[in-house]
Scaffold this active site. Structure first.
Site, short mmCIF file in Angstrom:
data_model
loop_
_atom_site.label_atom_id
_atom_site.label_comp_id
_atom_site.label_asym_id
_atom_site.label_seq_id
_atom_site.Cartn_x
_atom_site.Cartn_y
_atom_site.Cartn_z
N ASP A 99 37.37 7.51 32.10
CA ASP A 99 36.92 8.29 31.96
C ASP A 99 36.17 8.20 33.05
O ASP A 99 34.80 7.90 32.95
CB ASP A 99 36.49 9.23 30.87
CG ASP A 99 35.33 9.98 30.68
OD1 ASP A 99 36.10 10.77 29.56
OD2 ASP A 99 35.02 11.01 31.30
N ASP A 207 35.08 13.89 35.27
CA ASP A 207 33.79 14.19 34.19
C ASP A 207 33.37 15.37 35.19
O ASP A 207 32.74 15.36 36.21
CB ASP A 207 32.57 13.45 33.68
CG ASP A 207 32.16 14.20 33.11
OD1 ASP A 207 32.85 14.56 31.58
OD2 ASP A 207 30.88 14.14 32.89
N GLU A 269 37.75 17.28 35.12
CA GLU A 269 37.80 18.40 34.27
C GLU A 269 36.22 19.59 35.01
O GLU A 269 35.56 19.53 35.57
CB GLU A 269 36.26 17.74 32.91
CG GLU A 269 36.12 18.72 32.24
CD GLU A 269 34.08 18.78 31.63
OE1 GLU A 269 33.39 17.58 32.13
OE2 GLU A 269 34.48 19.17 30.50
N HIS A 342 36.27 16.60 22.65
CA HIS A 342 35.18 16.08 22.44
C HIS A 342 34.43 17.10 22.16
O HIS A 342 32.95 16.35 21.74
CB HIS A 342 35.20 14.38 22.66
CG HIS A 342 34.42 15.14 23.79
ND1 HIS A 342 35.42 14.86 25.29
CD2 HIS A 342 33.08 14.24 24.94
CE1 HIS A 342 35.11 14.35 26.14
NE2 HIS A 342 33.43 14.91 26.10
N ASP A 343 34.10 17.84 22.91
CA ASP A 343 33.80 19.41 23.54
C ASP A 343 33.43 20.04 22.93
O ASP A 343 33.08 21.57 22.59
CB ASP A 343 33.19 19.64 24.78
CG ASP A 343 32.69 18.23 25.73
OD1 ASP A 343 32.63 18.37 27.00
OD2 ASP A 343 32.04 17.37 25.02
#
Ligand code: TEU
Length: 576
Positions: A99, A207, A269, A342-343
């Site tokens: 990530d 990210d 993302e 995870h969000d």
């Protein structure tokens, strides 16, 4: 697509290390815990593991606030543990994607500590420092350099008393934004990325990568945004898909990936990305990123008050959105397909039925997603049909986005019951409880006290029980992944949505010159009669061969081309 990249047929599994598996009983998941569970992923059949951050971090945002990009945080283990994970995954033909969180660092990163030390620090320009708004006094309300609100409530600017200037943080105040306009910053990041590729990683999930280019005036000025419901300004138009996005991504590709043979998986993302922007980011000719996570479908149940003011999903909206992205990236670019991460809250609770029909609705939601065109992402526990956490009190929450929202709700006079309902439905913590491996305490996630409460039901919803049950969500996901690996129509087939306005049926086809897959899914808790003629499916070869189905004995059409789908039943027929 003659010479397709390897990730066109791949399935990615996302591990959120903090909540995956704890090997040393401290209640926090760690890297040895992941290595110990690789056989589970191997049996599932995934090709890549996307590892949420394991770098050194104060854990203000559970690792998305990084204080050392080339070291592993002791809470998760050591660099040697990570090397072992990469090697053990490779032995199973699984690549490890890291990530990449480079829109911001932690405020405890040495770069930021150096930058904040003085206004003439050599690293001052590595971050966004600005004086109080002209005519105001630093520290007073309204003195922030712009009116932008943070993603995590409050202002996006933090006053640094020592130098009397503010620094920008689109996320938490412990996540100062890096200044990508500074070539020294970019060079440092590219060097770090090459260091990870040399270490054997298979690529990066990037990210909020579409926020790194801010719309900044030649004089360094930044513009206010329109007022938000919470009183702050919406700065999003000033920093999403900014003017130098493509320059930065192209430069990154040249400086990092072109320096290494082979192809690496890169997924951006990109909150708020539009289809047009996604086409530009993922057009292989642009050599920027391979695919992006879009967010439009994730906002379809957000009410006027935003994500914590949820409203029911209108299924035709969801069907239309995914179809638009299928059509929009059919010729150029590639889709990243996901329900969970995870969000986001867990899909079986959000848009399935986590009560009586939990298993079958989880299987059918998986079928619909995995039969679209693109690279599917499976989030840890999704393959078990894990539901939301079911938290009922504020003390159970850990996520700063949720806790900051709760503090804000009080200020905004939101009814506590409404707040708790919104959190229970939409908090990111719903996805961050420990994965259940067996029927023991906390589902075997830890032998200690977990850092966050465990989702009830681990006694029956756990990996061990799932692997032993051929009718489980786990084996259904295994079959979906196997189908993608074996049937070119899943990867290549042209997408066509049927009955777009139907509010319970999700029907579509995937077609190549050789064969056609017909997907019929009942996204309701009632029986659903389907008439193939009405769907335009009566011509051509009969629907006889079942490629994958939610039920052991799949529904089949009768002599008149009619079939009845049981609650939440899905069937994928294959015909030449
Ligand atoms: O998420 C960015 C982002 O868009 C999310 O904050 C999302 O908007 C929000 O969670 C939905 O309400 C990335 C990471 O995935 C997230 O975990 C981090 O908190 C964030 O960036 C900052 O690094």
């Amino acid at each position: 697509r003659a010479s397709r990249p390897w990730w066109h047929t791949a399935v990615v599994y996302q591990v959120y290390p903090r909540s995956f598996a704890d090997s040393n009983g401290d209640g926090v998941g760690d890297i040895p815990g992941i290595t110990a569970r690789l056989d589970h992923l191997d049996e599932l059949g995934v090709d890549v593991v996307w590892l949420s951050p394991v770098y050194r971090s104060p854990h203000d945002d559970n690792g998305y606030d990084i204080s050392d990009y080339t070291d592993v945080d002791p809470a998760f283990g050591t660099l040697a543990d990570l090397d072992e994970l990469i090697a053990e995954a490779a032995r199973r033909d699984i690549g490890v994607v890291m990530d990449l969180v480079v829109n911001h660092t932690s405020d405890e990163h040495p770069w930021f500590e150096e930058s904040r030390s003085s206004t003439d620090s050599a690293k001052r320009d590595w971050y966004w420092w600005r004086d109080a708004k002209p005519g105001t006094t630093a520290g007073e309300p309204g003195a922030e350099p712009t009116n932008w609100g943070s993603f995590f409530s409050g202002s996006a600017w933090q006053l640094d008393e020592a130098t009397g200037q503010y620094y920008l943080h689109l996320f938490s105040r412990k996540q100062p934004d890096l200044n990508w306009e500074n070539p020294e910053v970019r060079a440092e990041i590219y060097a770090m990325m090459r260091w990870w590729l040399k270490r054997g990683v298979a690529g990066f999930r990037m990210d909020v990568i579409n926020l790194i280019s801010k719309r900044v005036g030649r004089d360094g000025s930044l513009e206010d945004g329109a007022p938000r419901a919470d009183g702050w300004g919406n700065g999003f138009p000033q920093y999403v898909d900014g003017p130098r996005m493509h320059a930065f991504l192209a430069e990154m590709h040249q400086q990092v990936f072109d320096a290494f043979p082979g192809t690496y998986l890169t997924v951006g993302e990109t909150p708020g990305v539009t289809l047009e922007q996604a086409r530009a980011y993922t057009d292989p000719a642009n050599r920027e990123v391979d695919m992006v996570f879009q967010f439009e479908h994730m906002g379809l149940d957000h009410g006027v008050g935003g994500k914590f003011d949820p409203r029911p999903l209108h299924l035709p909206d969801l069907k239309a959105n995914l179809a638009r992205w299928q059509d929009g990236l059919a010729e150029t670019g590639w889709n990243a397909l996901y329900w969970n991460n995870h969000d986001q809250p867990r899909i079986v609770s959000r848009w399935g039925d986590d009560g009586e029909h939990r298993v079958v609705s989880a299987k059918t939601l998986g079928t619909v997603l995995h039969l679209h065109r693109g690279t599917p992402y499976v989030y840890q526990g999704e393959e078990l049909g894990m539901p939301n956490a079911g938290f009922t009190s504020l003390e159970q929450y850990r996520d700063l986005e949720s806790l900051n929202h709760a503090a804000d709700a009080e200020r905004l006079g939101i009814d506590p019951e409404v707040l708790l309902r919104g959190l229970a439905a939409q908090s990111r913590d719903n996805a961050r409880t420990g994965v259940a491996w067996d029927g023991g305490p906390h589902g075997g996630f830890t032998t200690g006290e977990p850092w966050i409460g465990s989702t009830p039901g681990w006694e029956h919803t756990n990996a061990e029980a799932a692997r032993a049950d051929q009718g489980s969500v786990f084996h259904h996901y295994r079959r979906l992944i196997e189908l993608r690996h074996t049937d070119p129509v899943v990867v290549d087939g042209e997408f066509a949505l049927l009955a777009p306005e139907h509010e319970e049926l999700w029907a579509f086809t995937r077609t190549t010159a050789e064969a056609q897959l017909v997907v019929l899914a009942n996204l309701s808790g009632d029986e659903l009669a389907v008439d193939l003629a009405e769907l335009g499916l009566a011509e051509g070869a009969p629907l006889r061969d079942v490629a994958v189905a939610s039920h052991a004995e799949a529904a089949r059409p009768d002599g008149e081309g009619r079939l009845v789908l049981r609650p939440w039943e899905s069937v994928v027929f294959r015909r030449a």
